[in-house]
Design a protein around this motif. Sequence first.
Motif, short mmCIF file in Angstrom:
data_model
loop_
_atom_site.label_atom_id
_atom_site.label_comp_id
_atom_site.label_asym_id
_atom_site.label_seq_id
_atom_site.Cartn_x
_atom_site.Cartn_y
_atom_site.Cartn_z
N SER A 90 44.17 49.42 24.53
CA SER A 90 45.16 50.10 25.62
C SER A 90 44.22 51.62 26.53
O SER A 90 43.98 52.37 25.64
CB SER A 90 46.41 50.51 26.09
N TYR A 91 44.32 51.85 27.77
CA TYR A 91 43.83 53.35 27.82
C TYR A 91 44.98 53.95 27.95
O TYR A 91 46.35 53.94 28.33
CB TYR A 91 43.83 53.06 29.64
N PRO A 92 44.72 55.61 28.29
CA PRO A 92 45.70 56.74 27.68
C PRO A 92 46.65 56.65 28.86
O PRO A 92 47.04 57.37 28.54
CB PRO A 92 44.75 57.50 28.19
N SER A 93 46.10 56.35 30.21
CA SER A 93 47.46 56.21 31.44
C SER A 93 48.15 54.94 31.61
O SER A 93 49.35 55.03 32.11
CB SER A 93 46.36 56.16 32.70
N GLN A 94 48.00 53.80 30.39
CA GLN A 94 48.68 52.96 30.58
C GLN A 94 48.41 52.76 29.06
O GLN A 94 47.75 51.33 29.10
CB GLN A 94 47.91 51.22 31.65
N SER A 142 37.50 38.81 37.36
CA SER A 142 37.89 40.63 37.63
C SER A 142 38.84 40.75 37.28
O SER A 142 39.96 41.13 36.76
CB SER A 142 38.00 41.40 39.48
N GLY A 143 39.08 42.78 36.19
CA GLY A 143 40.01 42.57 35.64
C GLY A 143 40.36 42.72 33.88
O GLY A 143 41.21 42.57 33.16
N GLY A 144 39.10 41.81 33.77
CA GLY A 144 39.44 40.89 32.09
C GLY A 144 39.24 41.39 31.14
O GLY A 144 39.42 41.44 29.99
N GLY A 145 38.26 42.51 31.53
CA GLY A 145 38.32 44.00 29.68
C GLY A 145 36.68 43.18 29.92
O GLY A 145 36.57 44.33 28.51
N LYS A 146 35.66 43.50 31.07
CA LYS A 146 34.05 43.79 30.78
C LYS A 146 34.08 45.17 30.71
O LYS A 146 33.44 45.59 28.90
CB LYS A 146 33.79 42.63 31.68
N ALA A 176 27.63 40.71 34.06
CA ALA A 176 27.10 40.27 35.76
C ALA A 176 28.35 39.24 36.28
O ALA A 176 28.15 38.51 35.90
CB ALA A 176 25.54 39.70 35.77
N HIS A 177 28.57 39.75 38.09
CA HIS A 177 29.28 38.55 38.09
C HIS A 177 28.27 36.67 38.62
O HIS A 177 29.13 36.18 38.96
CB HIS A 177 30.15 39.23 39.21
N HIS A 178 26.56 37.20 39.53
CA HIS A 178 26.14 36.24 39.59
C HIS A 178 26.06 35.48 38.07
O HIS A 178 25.08 36.10 37.59
CB HIS A 178 24.96 36.72 39.86
N1 LIG Z 1 40.61 53.58 33.17
C1 LIG Z 1 40.83 52.94 33.54
N2 LIG Z 1 42.72 53.34 33.31
C2 LIG Z 1 43.77 52.65 33.42
N3 LIG Z 1 43.27 51.27 33.14
C3 LIG Z 1 41.96 50.48 34.01
C4 LIG Z 1 41.05 51.21 33.50
N4 LIG Z 1 39.99 50.90 34.06
C5 LIG Z 1 40.04 49.54 34.01
N5 LIG Z 1 41.57 49.20 33.58
C6 LIG Z 1 42.61 47.81 33.58
O1 LIG Z 1 42.02 47.85 32.57
C7 LIG Z 1 41.82 45.74 32.53
C8 LIG Z 1 40.38 45.70 32.21
O2 LIG Z 1 39.81 46.16 33.03
P1 LIG Z 1 38.23 46.25 33.04
O3 LIG Z 1 37.64 47.41 33.43
O4 LIG Z 1 37.90 46.20 31.66
O5 LIG Z 1 38.36 44.69 33.51
P2 LIG Z 1 36.81 44.01 34.37
O6 LIG Z 1 36.69 42.13 33.30
O7 LIG Z 1 35.53 44.99 33.59
O8 LIG Z 1 36.96 44.28 35.52
P3 LIG Z 1 35.50 44.11 36.71
O9 LIG Z 1 34.68 42.71 36.35
O10 LIG Z 1 36.37 44.51 38.75
O11 LIG Z 1 34.93 45.22 37.05
C9 LIG Z 1 42.51 45.63 33.89
O12 LIG Z 1 43.81 45.46 34.09
C10 LIG Z 1 42.03 47.35 34.29
O13 LIG Z 1 43.90 47.82 35.44
#
Ligand SMILES: Nc1ncnc2c1ncn2[C@@H]1O[C@H](COP(=O)(O)OP(=O)(O)OP(=O)(O)O)[C@@H](O)[C@H]1O
Length: 708
Positions: free
Chosen positions: A472-476, A501-505, A656-658
Amino acid sequence: KVYVQILCCDLALWGTLWGWVYLLGSPSDGGLAWLWALGILRWAFLHMASIASSGGMVVRRWVATQCLLWPIFRSSQVMLQPGALSYPIPGPAGVALITVSGIAACLFWELTFPEAQTADSVKEKKKQEAKALFLRVVRYSRPDILHLGTAFLFLSLAVICETFIPYATGKVIDILGSQYEQSKFLSAIGLMSILSLGSAVCSGVRGGMFMCSLARLNRRMRHMLFRNLVQQEIGFFEETKPGDLASRLESDTNLMGMSVAMNVNVLLRSTVKTAGMLVLMVGISWQLTLLTCVEMPLLAALQNCYNTFYQALSQQLQDCKAQAKELAGSAVGQVRTVRGCGAESAEIRRYEETLSEMHRIQSSKGIASAIHLLLRRMVTIAVKVGMLFYGRQLIMLNHLTNGGLLAFVLYQKDMVTNMKSLVYVFGTMLNSVGAAAKVFKYLDRKPLQEEAGSLEPAHLEGRVEFRDVTFSYPSQPDKPALKGVSLTLRPGKVTALVGPSGGGKSSCISLLERFYESQQGEVLLDGRPLHQYQHSYLHRKVSIVSQNPVLFSGSVSDNIRYGLKDCSMERVVVAAVKAHAHDFICKLEDGYDTDVGECGGQLSVGQKQCIAIARALVRDPRVLILDEATSCMDAGTLQMQELLSGTASQTVLVVAHHLQTVQNADHIVFLEGGVVVEQGTDKELMARRGRYRRLKEKLFDEQASGDS
Ligand SMILES: Nc1ncnc2c1ncn2[C@@H]1O[C@H](COP(=O)(O)OP(=O)(O)OP(=O)(O)O)[C@@H](O)[C@H]1O
């Protein structure tokens, strides 16, 4: 216990004195100066005893009263009946009387102003902290000892010259007033000129030396602070505003330096000057000096009362302003509700009431300031008038000359200014060490990340393993971005991370780059945890090209070899060719020497991506991470294919999204909600008819409708 200890020390002092006087037969009446010297010596001794026994401000006040009460009492008697008294050392009865009076005076003070005690302990604590910070800044100034030493030497010389100028002026007036003698007059004028010139030259050298040491300290502090800041974990930069860091680096380091160079400068100057002037003033007339000394405590007491009152009013005013702002903000922001309820006049009345209160406080502030100024002026004028009257009497008794009185008046004016700056400098010292506290907070901060190890194997295969990683990110901290992720990146193979998007890549990439530390599980490179590798080695071997690459101002070649100590031009060109950047670089005005402008502003996003790819390739990494690396290029997909074809032996991770760009990957990992939902080759995943296939079809449909 402390009081008893101090009383015992005091009795021991008196005992020694009586022993000295009665046993050795020394004279017991040494005049008023003798009484003062005795009082000050006792004060110094008992003050040190009170510090040693950790006595607070109350004890110190009591000690001062105890020691100075007797000389003050006798001096007042002398002022009222000059020459009519003798000054014997008090016997046991006298000492008992002094002790009882001292205790009574202190009790009266502490009981009348009980809050002084708590306020004092808070103030004392703050002072102690400020002292510790100040001493720390002084310690950082050690390398400038030569500059500071020279500055202090010239400061003392300048002050000595300055101190003697009024004395010489008085002499000139005396020569003019008495029988005029050319030679005496010329030598007095000559002395004045030499003193003035000496003071000007020494002040100049002093100022220059202080500035120089200030600049050196500034440079050192900024360097240390910047070095510590860039080593902090990424989470720190997310939590701290860039403006905060910039102001720590800019203004606070500067302010902090001031606390040493400027304050010590003023402190020393004022102390040396005050001491020198006191000696000369006592030499001219001790009675006038005593009268002058009345002014400062009176002014200080006045200032203290005013400050307390002013601070209380300022606080009220601030609250009032905040209330007015909030009222206006909420009424304007919620105007629909206000209008809907017909509450406009109620809101106007509330705002008007707050404005009236604000006006009342501001008026009180103005009146207080005017009264304070008036009282201050009155004290100053009263002391001056008293001094001139008394001076006139002394001149008539032939105890003082006209020039002496003039010199005294000049000293007196200077003395008050000096004492004021002494008081002021303590205030600014507290402020400037406040800046030092902020700087030290960042300077002492240890990164909340395991320190990088020293592993630098000559051969690295490039096998990466995510083993049950939860992060988990330090801010969350309560919202995991990755939950139990396990995947392997194989050498010579291209692995693609896909998913919504937001999957965790990006989180996976951040962990692989060691921007963050996972809370559970680990990321291994060739079977060893990432933190065991040496920092720059790891970032040479694991290179990333991100979607929005950042370039720094400088030439194209500087940007490609960014972070590498020695990298030949040949390597730069080879990397640029591989990244398909060579052709457009050659077309730029100065080729590889072209300045890319601030943040690469002279180049298009696609060109920046090419340079970022070259920057990654020039390191010849074992693990190459391409995070949407070709998304902004005209032929992004094609370019990605070409890029991937040149990385036969490397471990490649592509985001990659494509999905066309990743369908040829050896292994595809589908991440959703921080969990690996499915993985395999394109063919396997399509056959499984799961999330990957649905996403691919959805993207294909979107593209088809976009094309039509
Ligand atoms: N710096 C951050 N601080 C807090 N939460 C974050 C941070 N970066 C990403 N997140 C959260 O972590 C989760 C995974 O995000 P991540 O950026 O890894 O996804 P992603 O698959 O790379 O998305 P995208 O394709 O949009 O880049 C998301 O819920 C996002 O809101």
